[in-house]
Design a protein around this motif. Structure first.
Motif, PDB file in Angstrom:
ATOM      1  N   LYS A 108      -5.897  -6.427  -0.163  1.00 51.85           N
ATOM      2  CA  LYS A 108      -5.334  -7.205   0.822  1.00 51.85           C
ATOM      3  C   LYS A 108      -4.024  -7.050   0.722  1.00 51.85           C
ATOM      4  O   LYS A 108      -3.356  -6.859   1.752  1.00 51.85           O
ATOM      5  CB  LYS A 108      -5.677  -8.683   0.295  1.00 51.85           C
ATOM      6  CG  LYS A 108      -4.824  -9.740   1.224  1.00 51.85           C
ATOM      7  CD  LYS A 108      -5.375 -11.197   0.784  1.00 51.85           C
ATOM      8  CE  LYS A 108      -4.249 -12.319   1.674  1.00 51.85           C
ATOM      9  NZ  LYS A 108      -3.042 -12.087   0.977  1.00 51.85           N
ATOM     10  N   TYR A 110      -2.420  -4.267  -0.372  1.00 59.57           N
ATOM     11  CA  TYR A 110      -2.172  -2.811   0.053  1.00 59.57           C
ATOM     12  C   TYR A 110      -2.186  -2.938   1.393  1.00 59.57           C
ATOM     13  O   TYR A 110      -1.633  -2.091   2.028  1.00 59.57           O
ATOM     14  CB  TYR A 110      -3.583  -2.024  -0.517  1.00 59.57           C
ATOM     15  CG  TYR A 110      -3.306  -0.402  -0.018  1.00 59.57           C
ATOM     16  CD1 TYR A 110      -2.278   0.444  -0.272  1.00 59.57           C
ATOM     17  CD2 TYR A 110      -4.608  -0.037   0.559  1.00 59.57           C
ATOM     18  CE1 TYR A 110      -2.427   1.575  -0.067  1.00 59.57           C
ATOM     19  CE2 TYR A 110      -4.416   1.296   1.184  1.00 59.57           C
ATOM     20  CZ  TYR A 110      -3.540   1.946   0.766  1.00 59.57           C
ATOM     21  OH  TYR A 110      -3.581   3.311   1.347  1.00 59.57           O
ATOM     22  N   ASP A 111      -3.187  -3.591   2.218  1.00 59.13           N
ATOM     23  CA  ASP A 111      -3.320  -3.679   3.749  1.00 59.13           C
ATOM     24  C   ASP A 111      -1.972  -4.239   4.230  1.00 59.13           C
ATOM     25  O   ASP A 111      -1.397  -3.710   5.291  1.00 59.13           O
ATOM     26  CB  ASP A 111      -4.286  -4.353   3.989  1.00 59.13           C
ATOM     27  CG  ASP A 111      -4.823  -4.403   5.852  1.00 59.13           C
ATOM     28  OD1 ASP A 111      -4.737  -3.229   6.242  1.00 59.13           O
ATOM     29  OD2 ASP A 111      -4.736  -5.381   6.286  1.00 59.13           O
ATOM     30  N   LYS A 114       1.258  -2.202   5.445  1.00 58.58           N
ATOM     31  CA  LYS A 114       0.892  -1.116   6.447  1.00 58.58           C
ATOM     32  C   LYS A 114       0.911   0.300   5.943  1.00 58.58           C
ATOM     33  O   LYS A 114       1.569   1.251   6.118  1.00 58.58           O
ATOM     34  CB  LYS A 114       1.762  -1.163   7.609  1.00 58.58           C
ATOM     35  CG  LYS A 114       1.673  -2.332   8.281  1.00 58.58           C
ATOM     36  CD  LYS A 114       2.494  -2.477   9.512  1.00 58.58           C
ATOM     37  CE  LYS A 114       2.763  -3.847  10.289  1.00 58.58           C
ATOM     38  NZ  LYS A 114       3.360  -4.215  11.490  1.00 58.58           N
TER      39      LYS A 114
END
Length: 238
Positions: A108, A110-111, A114
């Protein structure tokens, strides 16, 4: 024979973790991952662990082995120089079963940064051109395999689930210093807050834990300086 002491826990059945002991024949070149497969095939088929590439590329077999974070696939038993091998899952992450942990929060964060190149609105007609000098600026950082060893070793991430974590901040640096990416200001805004860059206490556990010998602590320090300098340029007349 080598004695393996493996942490076992099934939250669906067990009230608390326990340590099971297994004997594995000592063979030259045998890795910890191969030993776990031996245990699963010869002693206890219910033992759970992750693995995939067996080549230190996918990062799925990161775990805590004899007091250090390592990749089980490239850790040979004989190099540990011990007749007793302890194997535990990554720390402070919820255990799904035995050595398998829940990486939902890890990915999460890491996302949230971007993790892809954001170019100018005008794209090149063919490929992006990047000189060797420009490429050297992201050497090492592009080698992160997202094994989560740094995240598991980080006491700040253990105490603050909202902290982005060393993996996400290292990846942010990877894109900030990539000549093809043109979103530095946006990226710094995504991480320059009290659950991002400025939550890092520079403890260096991530640097020690990384099985690829990367330097998340150094990358975070560079981003802190870049963020402060960017803020100063907006308020000072130069």
């Amino acid at each position: 024979m080598t004695t393996f002491k493996v942490l076992r826990f099934d939250p669906a059945k067990d009230k608390a973790p326990r340590v099971d002991t297994f004997e594995v024949p000592a063979e030259k070149g045998l890795t910890v991952l191969e030993s776990l497969y031996y245990i699963m095939e010869n002693h206890d088929g219910s033992l759970a662990f992750r693995s995939s590439c067996r080549a230190a590329v996918c990062g799925s077999c990161a775990m805590h082995i004899n007091g250090k974070y390592r990749l089980a696939c490239n850790t040979q038993v004989e190099t540990l120089k011990s007749d007793i091998i302890t194997v535990q899952p990554l720390a402070h992450l919820p255990i799904l079963k035995d050595l398998v942990v829940d990486l939902t929060n890890f990915f999460k964060h890491y996302d949230e940064i971007k993790p892809y190149i954001i170019p100018d609105s005008k794209l090149p007609e063919k490929e992006f051109v990047q000189s060797p000098k420009e490429r050297r600026k992201i050497d090492g950082m592009v080698d992160c395999i997202l094994c989560a060893a740094c995240y598991g070793s980080c006491p700040v991430a253990a105490g603050e689930p909202g902290y982005l974590g060393p993996h996400a901040l290292l990846k942010t640096a990877r894109f900030v210093y990539d000549s093809r990416d043109k979103s530095t200001k946006e990226r710094l805004q995504l991480v320059a807050h009290n659950k991002g860059l400025f939550r890092c206490h520079t403890i260096f556990n991530c640097q020690i834990a990384c099985p690829k010998n990367l330097d998340p602590s150094g990358a975070i320090a560079k981003l802190k300086m870049k963020s402060v300098w960017s803020s100063l340029k907006e308020i000072l007349p130069f």
